[in-house]
Each structure stands twice: as C-alpha cells, then as structure tokens.
Design a protein around this motif. Structure first.
Motif, PDB file in Angstrom:
ATOM      1  N   GLN A  24     -21.255 -30.522 -59.375  1.00 23.05           N
ATOM      2  CA  GLN A  24     -20.286 -31.679 -59.680  1.00 23.05           C
ATOM      3  C   GLN A  24     -19.294 -31.815 -58.432  1.00 23.05           C
ATOM      4  N   MET A  25     -19.524 -31.349 -57.089  1.00 23.64           N
ATOM      5  CA  MET A  25     -18.501 -31.253 -56.041  1.00 23.64           C
ATOM      6  C   MET A  25     -18.547 -32.749 -55.650  1.00 23.64           C
ATOM      7  N   PRO A  26     -19.309 -33.538 -55.443  1.00 23.69           N
ATOM      8  CA  PRO A  26     -18.986 -34.931 -54.742  1.00 23.69           C
ATOM      9  C   PRO A  26     -17.949 -35.500 -55.803  1.00 23.69           C
ATOM     10  N   LYS A  27     -18.065 -35.516 -56.792  1.00 24.25           N
ATOM     11  CA  LYS A  27     -17.310 -36.168 -58.076  1.00 24.25           C
ATOM     12  C   LYS A  27     -15.792 -35.275 -57.847  1.00 24.25           C
ATOM     13  N   ALA A  36      -1.989 -30.440 -61.358  1.00 23.74           N
ATOM     14  CA  ALA A  36      -2.544 -31.684 -61.594  1.00 23.74           C
ATOM     15  C   ALA A  36      -3.978 -31.361 -60.731  1.00 23.74           C
ATOM     16  N   LEU A  37      -3.970 -30.601 -59.780  1.00 27.90           N
ATOM     17  CA  LEU A  37      -5.578 -30.827 -59.391  1.00 27.90           C
ATOM     18  C   LEU A  37      -6.370 -29.797 -60.069  1.00 27.90           C
ATOM     19  N   LYS A  38      -5.687 -28.816 -60.859  1.00 31.52           N
ATOM     20  CA  LYS A  38      -6.508 -27.971 -61.749  1.00 31.52           C
ATOM     21  C   LYS A  38      -7.138 -28.733 -62.995  1.00 31.52           C
ATOM     22  N   ASP A  39      -6.211 -29.735 -63.471  1.00 33.88           N
ATOM     23  CA  ASP A  39      -6.522 -30.738 -64.621  1.00 33.88           C
ATOM     24  C   ASP A  39      -7.261 -31.634 -64.182  1.00 33.88           C
ATOM     25  N   GLU A  40      -7.221 -32.099 -62.819  1.00 40.81           N
ATOM     26  CA  GLU A  40      -8.443 -33.239 -62.684  1.00 40.81           C
ATOM     27  C   GLU A  40      -9.554 -32.740 -62.328  1.00 40.81           C
ATOM     28  N   ILE A  41      -9.779 -31.356 -61.900  1.00 40.77           N
ATOM     29  CA  ILE A  41     -11.022 -30.814 -61.648  1.00 40.77           C
ATOM     30  C   ILE A  41     -11.821 -30.587 -63.133  1.00 40.77           C
ATOM     31  N   ASN A  42     -10.818 -30.062 -63.831  1.00 35.17           N
ATOM     32  CA  ASN A  42     -11.315 -29.315 -65.200  1.00 35.17           C
ATOM     33  C   ASN A  42     -11.740 -30.737 -66.038  1.00 35.17           C
ATOM     34  N   SER A  43     -11.206 -31.856 -65.965  1.00 34.80           N
ATOM     35  CA  SER A  43     -11.515 -33.372 -66.536  1.00 34.80           C
ATOM     36  C   SER A  43     -12.736 -33.835 -65.977  1.00 34.80           C
ATOM     37  N   VAL A  44     -13.401 -33.211 -64.912  1.00 40.08           N
ATOM     38  CA  VAL A  44     -14.655 -33.725 -64.554  1.00 40.08           C
ATOM     39  C   VAL A  44     -15.670 -33.155 -65.435  1.00 40.08           C
ATOM     40  N   PHE A  45     -15.471 -31.852 -65.899  1.00 41.56           N
ATOM     41  CA  PHE A  45     -16.440 -31.248 -66.942  1.00 41.56           C
ATOM     42  C   PHE A  45     -16.183 -31.566 -68.408  1.00 41.56           C
ATOM     43  N   MET A  67      -5.167 -31.854 -71.870  1.00 48.83           N
ATOM     44  CA  MET A  67      -5.874 -31.627 -70.945  1.00 48.83           C
ATOM     45  C   MET A  67      -7.068 -30.429 -71.292  1.00 48.83           C
ATOM     46  N   PRO A  68      -8.096 -30.622 -70.824  1.00 46.30           N
ATOM     47  CA  PRO A  68      -9.267 -29.434 -71.427  1.00 46.30           C
ATOM     48  C   PRO A  68      -9.092 -28.077 -70.507  1.00 46.30           C
ATOM     49  N   GLU A  69      -9.472 -27.152 -71.159  1.00 48.92           N
ATOM     50  CA  GLU A  69      -9.776 -25.773 -70.474  1.00 48.92           C
ATOM     51  C   GLU A  69     -10.947 -25.899 -69.924  1.00 48.92           C
TER      52      GLU A  69
END
Length: 187
Positions: A117-120, A149-158, A171-173
C-alpha cells in the motif's frame, strides 16, 4: 411312526428358519437405526461446529489481544520510508519541510502488507504534511501531534475510521504502532 417323525422334523425345521429370519430382520433394523442415528449425529455435530466456530473466533480475538500484550516485550520491527520534501503553507514566504520517517509496526508479517500500500500511504502523508504551517511544527508538541496524525493517516489506509454513537470519528488500530522522525528539517 416314520410318518410321525417327518412332521416333527418339519416342525423343528420351521422354528429354525423363523429364528434365522427374525435375526436377519432385527440385524437389518439395527443397521438402519444405527445408520440413521449416525447421520443425525453428524448433522447435529455439523450445526454445533458453526457455534464452535463463532466461539473460536471470539477466542482468537481475545488471544490476539493477549499476544499483543506479550509481544510488547518482543523486539520492535521498523520500516524506514524514503524522505519527504514538501512545501509548507506559506506564513512568511516559501518554507519547506524535509522529513524522514520510520514506522514501528506490529510484527514482521505486516511489512509486506504495508509495502503493498506504499503509493497510497506516501500520497496521504504528502497531502497531510503539505497542509501544515511551520509555526505548528516547530514546538515539540507540534511534532508529537504530527506523528500521531501520520500514524492515524497510515492506519486509515488499511481500515477507514468509523463514527461512534456520538458521531465522533474513531481511528482504527492498524499495523502501525508509532511514527518516528529520523530527520526533521524546516527551511
């Protein structure tokens, strides 16, 4: 007397045949009953497996939570990202942010999923960073809020964030436990 003996023998033979026939019939009934009982048992047991599967799923979730607590003592797994360079929201002229990140993830098995998922992820991080002002990021608290905020943004991709009953976003874990800055330059 010979005539009397033959009917007696025939009478004696007749009960033997009826006993054999009775035994065969009883054996056949027994086979049918046991076969039906076995089939009923298998069908009922199959229905119990669905309940067992639900219970097993609940136990798996509980076990995963316990494993996360046990894994707290395990060695951390980090994934380094390529550096980001973005324009910040202008305050006193053009300002740039160059930042290098390391992501602490749950386990090594999460790394291929993360890299797929790195590009997203890079896109979302770039958008988030370029929406910040230098004055927001200079203090320590600003950097800590950015890391969260970065952690939440990355986890929201999944797993996308969900709203609770009050309408607040939860926000998801995800696989990322924390975001660490390895380089942070504002110019």
């Amino acid at each position: 007397m010979a005539k009397d003996a033959k009917p007696a023998e025939e009478g004696a033979v007749a009960p033997k045949k009826s006993k054999k026939l009775l035994i065969i019939i009883l054996a056949a009934v027994l086979v049918v009953v046991l076969g039906g009982g076995g089939a009923a048992f298998m069908l009922l047991k199959k229905g119990d497996h669905t309940e067992d599967d639900e219970e097993a799923a609940e136990e798996t979730v509980k076990t995963k939570k316990k494993d996360k607590k046990k894994d707290a003592h395990a060695l951390p797994v980090f994934v380094n990202l390529d550096p980001f360079t973005v324009n910040l929201v202008p305050e006193t002229g053009d300002q740039y942010l160059q930042v290098a990140l390391s992501l602490e993830i749950e386990d090594a098995q999460s790394e291929p999923v993360l890299k797929a998922q790195m590009p997203k992820i890079r896109n979302n991080i770039t958008l988030l960073l370029s929406a910040k002002k230098a004055s927001e990021l200079l203090p320590k608290e600003g950097k800590e809020h950015l890391a969260e905020a970065l952690k939440d943004e990355i986890n929201s991709v999944f797993e996308p964030p969900k709203k609770n009953k009050k309408g607040e976003l939860v926000m998801p874990e995800g696989p990322v436990k924390s975001v660490l800055f390895t380089s942070f330059i504002i110019q």
